[in-house]
Motif scaffolding. Sequence first.
Motif, PDB file in Angstrom:
ATOM      1  N   LYS A  57       0.826  -1.210   0.000  1.00 37.00           N
ATOM      2  CA  LYS A  57       0.000   0.000   0.000  1.00 37.00           C
ATOM      3  C   LYS A  57       0.857   1.256   0.000  1.00 37.00           C
ATOM      4  N   ASN A  58       2.162   1.063  -0.123  1.00 35.71           N
ATOM      5  CA  ASN A  58       3.135   2.152  -0.219  1.00 35.71           C
ATOM      6  C   ASN A  58       3.180   3.008   1.059  1.00 35.71           C
ATOM      7  N   LYS A  59       2.955   2.363   2.182  1.00 39.04           N
ATOM      8  CA  LYS A  59       2.993   3.072   3.457  1.00 39.04           C
ATOM      9  C   LYS A  59       4.326   2.895   4.176  1.00 39.04           C
ATOM     10  N   ILE A  60       5.009   1.790   3.929  1.00 42.81           N
ATOM     11  CA  ILE A  60       6.315   1.563   4.550  1.00 42.81           C
ATOM     12  C   ILE A  60       7.265   1.052   3.481  1.00 42.81           C
ATOM     13  N   PRO A  61       8.585   1.324   3.616  1.00 41.56           N
ATOM     14  CA  PRO A  61       9.568   0.793   2.668  1.00 41.56           C
ATOM     15  C   PRO A  61      10.022  -0.597   3.112  1.00 41.56           C
ATOM     16  N   PHE A  62      10.581  -1.338   2.181  1.00 41.16           N
ATOM     17  CA  PHE A  62      11.112  -2.637   2.575  1.00 41.16           C
ATOM     18  C   PHE A  62      12.480  -2.438   3.219  1.00 41.16           C
ATOM     19  N   LYS A  63      12.785  -3.317   4.146  1.00 35.02           N
ATOM     20  CA  LYS A  63      14.042  -3.244   4.902  1.00 35.02           C
ATOM     21  C   LYS A  63      14.976  -4.347   4.423  1.00 35.02           C
ATOM     22  N   PRO A  64      16.265  -4.103   4.484  1.00 36.60           N
ATOM     23  CA  PRO A  64      16.982  -2.950   5.085  1.00 36.60           C
ATOM     24  C   PRO A  64      17.247  -1.796   4.125  1.00 36.60           C
ATOM     25  N   ASP A  65      16.791  -1.865   2.862  1.00 32.75           N
ATOM     26  CA  ASP A  65      17.162  -0.860   1.871  1.00 32.75           C
ATOM     27  C   ASP A  65      16.387   0.448   2.055  1.00 32.75           C
ATOM     28  N   GLY A  66      15.190   0.382   2.605  1.00 32.43           N
ATOM     29  CA  GLY A  66      14.399   1.588   2.780  1.00 32.43           C
ATOM     30  C   GLY A  66      13.791   2.114   1.496  1.00 32.43           C
ATOM     31  N   VAL A  67      13.395   1.263   0.581  1.00 35.16           N
ATOM     32  CA  VAL A  67      12.826   1.662  -0.715  1.00 35.16           C
ATOM     33  C   VAL A  67      11.340   1.290  -0.725  1.00 35.16           C
ATOM     34  N   TYR A  68      10.517   2.235  -1.206  1.00 33.04           N
ATOM     35  CA  TYR A  68       9.071   1.997  -1.295  1.00 33.04           C
ATOM     36  C   TYR A  68       8.736   1.213  -2.575  1.00 33.04           C
ATOM     37  N   ILE A  69       7.547   0.640  -2.580  1.00 30.67           N
ATOM     38  CA  ILE A  69       7.125  -0.198  -3.692  1.00 30.67           C
ATOM     39  C   ILE A  69       7.006   0.606  -4.984  1.00 30.67           C
ATOM     40  N   GLU A  70       6.538   1.849  -4.907  1.00 26.69           N
ATOM     41  CA  GLU A  70       6.390   2.658  -6.116  1.00 26.69           C
ATOM     42  C   GLU A  70       7.745   2.942  -6.759  1.00 26.69           C
ATOM     43  N   GLU A  71       8.761   3.160  -5.943  1.00 30.40           N
ATOM     44  CA  GLU A  71      10.099   3.390  -6.489  1.00 30.40           C
ATOM     45  C   GLU A  71      10.647   2.132  -7.138  1.00 30.40           C
ATOM     46  N   VAL A  72      10.388   0.982  -6.544  1.00 30.17           N
ATOM     47  CA  VAL A  72      10.854  -0.284  -7.136  1.00 30.17           C
ATOM     48  C   VAL A  72      10.194  -0.507  -8.487  1.00 30.17           C
ATOM     49  N   LEU A  73       8.875  -0.290  -8.573  1.00 30.56           N
ATOM     50  CA  LEU A  73       8.146  -0.549  -9.813  1.00 30.56           C
ATOM     51  C   LEU A  73       8.498   0.448 -10.906  1.00 30.56           C
ATOM     52  N   ASN A  74       8.843   1.654 -10.536  1.00 24.76           N
ATOM     53  CA  ASN A  74       9.092   2.689 -11.540  1.00 24.76           C
ATOM     54  C   ASN A  74      10.573   2.828 -11.886  1.00 24.76           C
ATOM     55  N   LYS A  75      11.470   2.786 -10.878  1.00 24.19           N
ATOM     56  CA  LYS A  75      12.886   3.059 -11.117  1.00 24.19           C
ATOM     57  C   LYS A  75      13.718   1.802 -11.289  1.00 24.19           C
ATOM     58  N   GLU A  84      19.498  -8.066 -10.490  1.00 23.81           N
ATOM     59  CA  GLU A  84      20.320  -9.268 -10.419  1.00 23.81           C
ATOM     60  C   GLU A  84      21.123  -9.334  -9.126  1.00 23.81           C
ATOM     61  N   HIS A  85      21.670  -8.256  -8.671  1.00 18.71           N
ATOM     62  CA  HIS A  85      22.627  -8.291  -7.574  1.00 18.71           C
ATOM     63  C   HIS A  85      22.005  -7.939  -6.218  1.00 18.71           C
ATOM     64  N   ASN A  86      20.858  -7.363  -6.191  1.00 19.50           N
ATOM     65  CA  ASN A  86      20.205  -7.092  -4.914  1.00 19.50           C
ATOM     66  C   ASN A  86      19.414  -8.335  -4.498  1.00 19.50           C
ATOM     67  N   HIS A  87      19.615  -8.757  -3.260  1.00 14.49           N
ATOM     68  CA  HIS A  87      18.982 -10.008  -2.804  1.00 14.49           C
ATOM     69  C   HIS A  87      18.022  -9.796  -1.626  1.00 14.49           C
ATOM     70  N   THR A  88      17.615  -8.573  -1.389  1.00 16.59           N
ATOM     71  CA  THR A  88      16.734  -8.297  -0.247  1.00 16.59           C
ATOM     72  C   THR A  88      15.309  -7.914  -0.650  1.00 16.59           C
ATOM     73  N   TYR A  89      15.096  -7.526  -1.893  1.00 18.06           N
ATOM     74  CA  TYR A  89      13.765  -7.050  -2.312  1.00 18.06           C
ATOM     75  C   TYR A  89      12.803  -8.188  -2.640  1.00 18.06           C
ATOM     76  N   ILE A  90      13.362  -9.343  -3.061  1.00 17.35           N
ATOM     77  CA  ILE A  90      12.503 -10.421  -3.572  1.00 17.35           C
ATOM     78  C   ILE A  90      11.588 -10.963  -2.481  1.00 17.35           C
ATOM     79  N   PHE A 103      15.932 -11.544   6.871  1.00 22.65           N
ATOM     80  CA  PHE A 103      15.249 -11.698   8.161  1.00 22.65           C
ATOM     81  C   PHE A 103      14.454 -10.446   8.558  1.00 22.65           C
ATOM     82  N   TYR A 104      14.584  -9.367   7.789  1.00 28.37           N
ATOM     83  CA  TYR A 104      13.748  -8.197   8.033  1.00 28.37           C
ATOM     84  C   TYR A 104      12.337  -8.385   7.447  1.00 28.37           C
ATOM     85  N   ALA A 105      12.230  -9.260   6.474  1.00 28.98           N
ATOM     86  CA  ALA A 105      10.921  -9.540   5.880  1.00 28.98           C
ATOM     87  C   ALA A 105      10.120 -10.441   6.812  1.00 28.98           C
ATOM     88  N   LYS A 106       8.827 -10.162   6.914  1.00 33.65           N
ATOM     89  CA  LYS A 106       7.943 -10.916   7.805  1.00 33.65           C
ATOM     90  C   LYS A 106       7.145 -11.962   7.015  1.00 33.65           C
TER      91      LYS A 106
END
Length: 415
Positions: A57-75, A84-90, A103-106
Amino acid sequence: MWQWHCDSSSGDGTELTAKPKRSFYAARDLYKYRHQYPQNFKDLRYQNDLCNLRFYKNKIPFKPDGVYIEEVLNKWKGDYEKLEHNHTYIQWLFPLREQGLNFYAKELTTYEIEEFKKTKEAIRRFLLAYKMMLEFFGIKLIDKTGNVARAANWQERFQHLNESQHNYLRITRILKSLGELGYESFKSPLVKFILHEALVEDTIPNIKQSALEYFVYTIRDRRERRKLLRFAQQHYTPSEHFIWGPPRKQKSEGSKANKKPASPVSIPSSHISKHKKPKESKNASASGSSAGKITEERKVEFTKNGEENHQDEQEVNCDAVRQSNSEKNSDTDTGQLSKSEEIHDNSDRKEDDSHSKKDDENLNNDCGNHPGVIEEDLCNTENSSEDTSADQQDNLDKGTFSGGTTTKAKDELKP
């Protein structure tokens, strides 16, 4: 996952052939997933902070990178190096009811899954994330039913996918998350496409082991899994190394052509007769009762006919008696006239005529001048006919239906 066998083709050298081996870890992991994690003793409806839903819902960023979903989808879309090299967003893009490497993901909960499916904003962004990862693999989503095809840059991306095998774990996670969040039907088209490219087109041959060991078994529908396995078995080379699917099913399919259809089982006649005997006894009793009713009806009709015949005979006898009496009366009157004339003509024979006249009068007294006597005779005749009819009824009850008895009764009634 691979077991090497040394097959000596000749005495001069040996030829090494790789034969795949089933992974117990993969089988256990996917079994738990398909059966809704039966050994998970946590409260699946526990209302946590719904961090996965809040992230979409774009209310909190994913951890530990601190990036919101809209930024991931657009940028991040099209930035294949970052993807390929980031392993925390998936783990945030495709959440599961199991812990991942981040382990930051619930973990997802049952309550969060229900709320996620009700939120259109979250579903829309989830599908956009799925499309972004498909393009990263060189695949594109072509319709709302989950069918996929090659993307424009498929050659470059397929080559990368064939070499970077850690992306196979990502595909497994994506397939699991599709099933959790309401898109189970999207999994089979994607797996079929990957099997076709790996086994038929040979564009990504290194992925076939993970596709058969993991991708196929994320599908919860057994029939869909077996369709995919049969497709893979038809195109897998060498065919003797195909080890997936139920072994009994493979044996039965090989022996179906040799089996002949079983002949229909014949039921012994003794069993049929045993089962039919009660019905026959019922029919026999029913026919016996109907025959008894018919016999009684015939007896009644015969008795009625006999009584009618007796009445007719009585009437005929009465008429005959009356006719004989009238004839005798007429004869008497004629005799009286002739005798009176003879008295006047022959005086000498007067005494004889008087004697004959007295005799005639006595005859008239016996036959015509006393009707009570005739009625008494008729009554006697009727009584005798009634006695005869009663005797006939007794004979009928005893079973005597012979015509001689009836004729004899009729003869007895005649004067």
